[in-house]
Scaffold this motif. Structure first.
Motif, PDB file in Angstrom:
ATOM      1  N   ALA A 106      40.848  44.926  34.799  1.00  0.00           N
ATOM      2  CA  ALA A 106      41.631  45.782  35.690  1.00  0.00           C
ATOM      3  C   ALA A 106      40.784  46.228  36.877  1.00  0.00           C
ATOM      4  O   ALA A 106      41.228  46.155  38.036  1.00  0.00           O
ATOM      5  N   LEU A 107      39.556  46.683  36.623  1.00  0.00           N
ATOM      6  CA  LEU A 107      38.691  47.106  37.723  1.00  0.00           C
ATOM      7  C   LEU A 107      38.312  45.925  38.611  1.00  0.00           C
ATOM      8  O   LEU A 107      38.199  46.074  39.834  1.00  0.00           O
ATOM      9  N   SER A 108      38.138  44.759  38.030  1.00  0.00           N
ATOM     10  CA  SER A 108      37.860  43.560  38.832  1.00  0.00           C
ATOM     11  C   SER A 108      39.008  43.285  39.786  1.00  0.00           C
ATOM     12  O   SER A 108      38.802  42.983  40.970  1.00  0.00           O
ATOM     13  N   LEU A 109      40.222  43.412  39.281  1.00  0.00           N
ATOM     14  CA  LEU A 109      41.406  43.203  40.118  1.00  0.00           C
ATOM     15  C   LEU A 109      41.483  44.246  41.226  1.00  0.00           C
ATOM     16  O   LEU A 109      41.689  43.913  42.400  1.00  0.00           O
ATOM     17  N   TYR A 110      41.308  45.518  40.869  1.00  0.00           N
ATOM     18  CA  TYR A 110      41.453  46.594  41.843  1.00  0.00           C
ATOM     19  C   TYR A 110      40.336  46.600  42.886  1.00  0.00           C
ATOM     20  O   TYR A 110      40.578  46.905  44.053  1.00  0.00           O
ATOM     21  N   LEU A 111      39.125  46.262  42.474  1.00  0.00           N
ATOM     22  CA  LEU A 111      37.985  46.345  43.383  1.00  0.00           C
ATOM     23  C   LEU A 111      37.734  45.051  44.153  1.00  0.00           C
ATOM     24  O   LEU A 111      37.282  45.093  45.293  1.00  0.00           O
ATOM     25  N   ARG A 112      38.051  43.895  43.528  1.00  0.00           N
ATOM     26  CA  ARG A 112      37.693  42.635  44.162  1.00  0.00           C
ATOM     27  C   ARG A 112      38.732  41.534  43.982  1.00  0.00           C
ATOM     28  O   ARG A 112      38.439  40.362  44.214  1.00  0.00           O
TER      29      ARG A 112
END
Length: 222
Positions: A106-112
């Motif tokens: 999820a953080l990978s999607l949101y950040l990059r």
């Protein structure tokens, strides 16, 4: 990178945490846009969140409630209705917990995340019934909730109906009366501003920048 990923954690506690999960992180890292060192920092965030639970279910889980807090306070995603859709889109389950893998991806999607990843994710958020397409009624429901929060006018139904008609004309490429994934993908690829037309399911760029500065200051520029 310093020997300790976060000075707020007890060094021995952190070492045990890293040693226990490092092999799992190698597998997770392949499914994200993070380097291994970056993923370690993301997992320290996960661990700090997990420590809020008096009795965590397992060492690789956090509660959905705590993950919602990350979305709300950390990434500025304050639309409660859409956040519920986001939770389903991320793991397609009803468990009250979020895994390390789901958290990292999820953080990978949101950040990059790439535009392709965001298109797939947004469509999944909007596909309320999991049918693989967006019906007029689904679009109406999403748009009405979005406009009702943005407007003080109680009578938004006509405006919503007009907007849904416009969207169908613009996005229903094959003219079958629904917007399937390919319709959505084609429309958003041509006009990226259409990505969140049915509701804000991604953090704003300013929130992403603040999150990175607060939690991951050593990453440098995106």
């Amino acid at each position: 990178m310093s020997a300790s990923l976060d000075s707020a954690l007890d060094p021995m506690e952190e070492i045990r945490f890293r040693k226990k999960h490092s092999r799992m992180w190698m597998e997770i890292q392949r499914e994200t846009h993070f380097t291994f060192d970056e993923l370690e920092q993301v997992m320290v965030i996960f661990f700090k969140i997990q420590k809020r639970d008096e009795k965590p279910a397992a060492s690789d889980l956090i509660s959905r409630a705590h993950f919602r807090d990350v979305l709300h306070t950390g990434l500025g995603m304050t639309d409660a209705y859409m956040v519920e859709r986001v939770m389903v889109a991320l793991d397609r389950g009803t468990s009250p917990y979020v895994t390390m893998s789901t958290f990292a991806k999820a953080l990978s999607l949101y950040l990059r995340g790439s535009l392709e990843e965001r298109i797939t994710y947004a469509f999944t958020c909007y596909d309320l019934l999991g049918e693989g397409h967006l019906r007029r009624e689904t679009m109406y429901q999403l748009m009405k909730k979005s406009l009702a929060r943005a407007s003080r006018d109680d009578d938004v139904e006509e405006a919503v109906k007009e907007l849904v008609d416009i969207m169908l004309k613009r996005m229903d490429v094959d003219l079958d009366g629904v917007i399937n994934f390919q319709d959505f993908h084609t429309a958003v690829t041509r006009t990226p501003s259409l990505l969140e037309l049915l509701g804000y399911c991604l953090p704003e760029r300013s929130a992403v920048y603040t999150f990175l500065c607060t939690w991951c200051p050593n990453w440098g520029k995106m």
